[in-house]
Design an enzyme around this catalytic site. Structure first.
Site, short mmCIF file in Angstrom:
data_model
loop_
_atom_site.label_atom_id
_atom_site.label_comp_id
_atom_site.label_asym_id
_atom_site.label_seq_id
_atom_site.Cartn_x
_atom_site.Cartn_y
_atom_site.Cartn_z
CG ASP A 1 -1.89 1.16 1.22
OD1 ASP A 1 -1.55 2.19 1.82
OD2 ASP A 1 -2.96 1.05 0.61
CB THR B 1 -1.58 6.71 -2.44
OG1 THR B 1 -1.52 5.30 -2.23
CG2 THR B 1 -2.71 7.27 -1.61
CB THR B 2 1.06 3.44 -5.70
OG1 THR B 2 1.00 2.94 -4.37
CG2 THR B 2 2.38 3.03 -6.32
CG ASP C 1 -6.92 1.72 0.01
OD1 ASP C 1 -6.95 2.73 0.74
OD2 ASP C 1 -5.87 1.18 -0.38
#
Length: 542
Positions: free
Chosen positions: A65, A98-99, A391
């Site tokens: 994550d 986010t990544t 998420d």
């Protein structure tokens, strides 16, 4: 930073201050951003790799994550901190992606660096990136598909896509269904606030498929006294944020007792204080007392004699959730407690034995709070499960609010890139180079996903580009290696995740490109900054 006056250098800044200008400042900042992006790049996609993070006391976290990884890093470089802020903003607004946001920002700056070396001015790149960002958002909105709140099948597919690579793959469908159940259950009572309305609790030592939704709140606590009732129907709940015991004085003090009678009088007064404290709680009508601090043994004795259940040392977060769920007011002083401060629940009960028991607060009439009890074989499994659920719940909620989805599997990114390249050809001057670079950066996401899955990234992108001539929803099924219509396959993402990724990456990249002078005061014992070497430290508590 010396100037010159009469042939002598005049220092207007502390010589220990790190000062970089022009190309040097830009180069260092871009290197820092790329370093952060490269750390999380390999975690992209369902087949992304995991990171092991070990803190100073030896606790281990295994995760892919991006938000968790960046949160656990001890970052020194100021530009790297700006990139981490992108991930935080993405998490807050979209709940996922986010990544992708960090990797896109790093790739944008990498492409910008190449163009600057070729003589393109940073200001031209900024204009081009801003223009490309606006166009990309237009393309996404045209590309998006409307979805209704009642379309359960689509919502489950969204949750399943979000969980890919983060939770137990064998139970992904069951877990996605639970996420949708939770959101639908809360939405019946009004708008959904995932952070306030849904509580995630872990219970290691069981199978993942035993994860369940509880109607109400669960506390990892047990009754203060075994003589207290194990179950209370029609519970009237008092929430007290102060110890129910004799408190120590702030200063050291002594009490001199010269004979046995004085000792007896002292003990009698102390006993009377405990009794008055318990009596006031009982007279308020409360039959369940939940305390954030300790409940002393003598107070517990009086409470249990009156059939009152007591629960102590409940965390601040749980206290807030209980207040929200039951309607109880949090009371700071025991003797201020009144009947109007009490909350209500249909049932409060203890399940289990001794110190491994749990308290369940159920049937709260005026609340929509629920608890999801996450089960797994080990704590590492339930930790990852919690992050995956968080998420998935946020992305389902974003679809509830926006009502739009886009094809996943890299389809959205390839379509944006294709249309941006076509758009760039209509723009004159060097700005079209920036727009093309933006397209390449967006397209780097499916390339990285393919590479992390062990595939030839260049070959994958070429096939996707050709397929998009016929169908803009064609994407890569990383498990089978096939190129399929992602909407039909059920691999879809919320529109908000994609739009926020574009916004976040574009804004931070243009912000960094505008910097041509960096002045940084160094700590006395601090090494010279090297973004490649000093960018992170995994020995930070998380």
């Amino acid at each position: 930073m010396p100037g010159h006056y009469g042939g002598q250098p005049a220092y207007i800044m502390n010589p220990r201050t790190e000062h970089k200008q022009g190309r040097d400042a830009l180069s260092v900042n871009i290197a820092a951003a790329k370093a952060v992006a490269n750390i999380v790049r390999t975690t992209l996609g369902p087949k992304g790799m995991d990171k092991m993070m070990v803190n100073s006391i030896g606790d281990i976290v295994l995760t892919n994550d991006g938000a968790m990884i960046l949160k656990g890093m001890d970052i020194e470089h100021p530009t790297a901190k700006m990139i981490v802020e992108v991930a935080r903003t993405q998490e807050e607004i979209a709940g996922d992606g986010t990544t992708s946001a960090v990797v896109t920002a790093g790739t944008l700056l990498d492409k910008a660096s190449d163009l600057i070396e070729e003589g393109v001015h940073a200001r031209v790149l900024v204009r081009g990136f801003e223009n490309a960002s606006e166009k990309a958002l237009e393309i996404l909105n045209e590309f998006a598909i409307d979805v209704s709140e009642g379309n359960r099948e689509t919502l489950e597919k969204i949750a399943s896509t979000s969980m890919s690579g983060k939770a137990s793959e064998t139970n992904k469908e069951i877990l996605a269904s639970l996420c949708v159940d939770a959101i639908l259950q809360i939405s019946k009572k009004g708008s959904v606030n995932v952070d306030n309305d849904i509580i995630l609790r872990q219970e290691p030592g069981k199978s993942v498929d035993e994860t369940e939704i509880l109607d109400g709140i669960m506390l990892n606590k047990y009754r203060v006294h075994p003589g207290m009732p194990k179950t209370v129907k029609d519970a009237k709940i008092a929430i007290i944020d102060t110890p129910l015991e004799t408190q120590k004085t702030s200063n050291t003090s002594k009490l001199q007792i010269s004979n046995a009678d004085e000792m007896q009088n002292f003990l009698a007064r102390e006993e009377d204080d405990f009794k008055q404290m318990a009596d006031h709680v009982i007279k308020s009508g409360a039959n369940v007392v939940i305390c954030s601090k300790n409940i002393g043994d003598k107070v517990a004795h009086y409470l249990q004699k009156s059939g009152v259940m007591g629960i102590r040392r409940v965390s601040d977060d749980d206290i807030r959730n209980l207040s929200y769920a039951t309607g109880a007011k949090i009371v700071k002083k025991v003797f201020d407690l009144s009947e109007e401060d009490l909350g209500h629940a249909g049932e409060v009960g203890e399940e289990g034995e001794s110190t491994v028991a749990k308290i369940f607060i159920k049937k709260c009439e005026n609340t929509k709070v629920i608890t999801i009890l996450l089960r797994g074989s080990t704590e590492h499994v339930t930790d990852n499960l919690e992050r995956a659920f968080d998420d998935a719940l946020h992305v389902i909620n974003s679809v509830f609010e926006d009502g739009k989805i886009v094809a996943g599997g890299g389809a959205a990114e390839v379509e944006i890139a294709q249309r941006l390249r076509h758009y760039a050809s209509s723009i004159g001057g060097r700005e079209q180079l920036a727009i093309t670079a933006f397209a390449d950066a967006v397209e780097s996401i499916p390339m990285d996903i393919a590479e992390n899955g062990g595939m030839d990234a260049t070959s994958v992108i070429l096939k996707l580009r050709n397929a998009h001539v016929e169908n803009p929803n064609i994407g890569l099924d990383i498990y089978s290696g096939d190129y399929l219509d992602m909407v039909e396959k059920g691999i879809v993402d919320p529109l908000r995740v994609k739009t926020q990724t574009i916004r976040s990456a574009s804004e931070v990249a243009t912000m960094i490109l505008r910097i041509d002078d960096m002045m940084r005061a160094q700590k006395k014992d601090m090494m010279d900054v090297n973004p490649e070497h000093n960018i992170h430290n995994y020995n930070r508590p998380f």
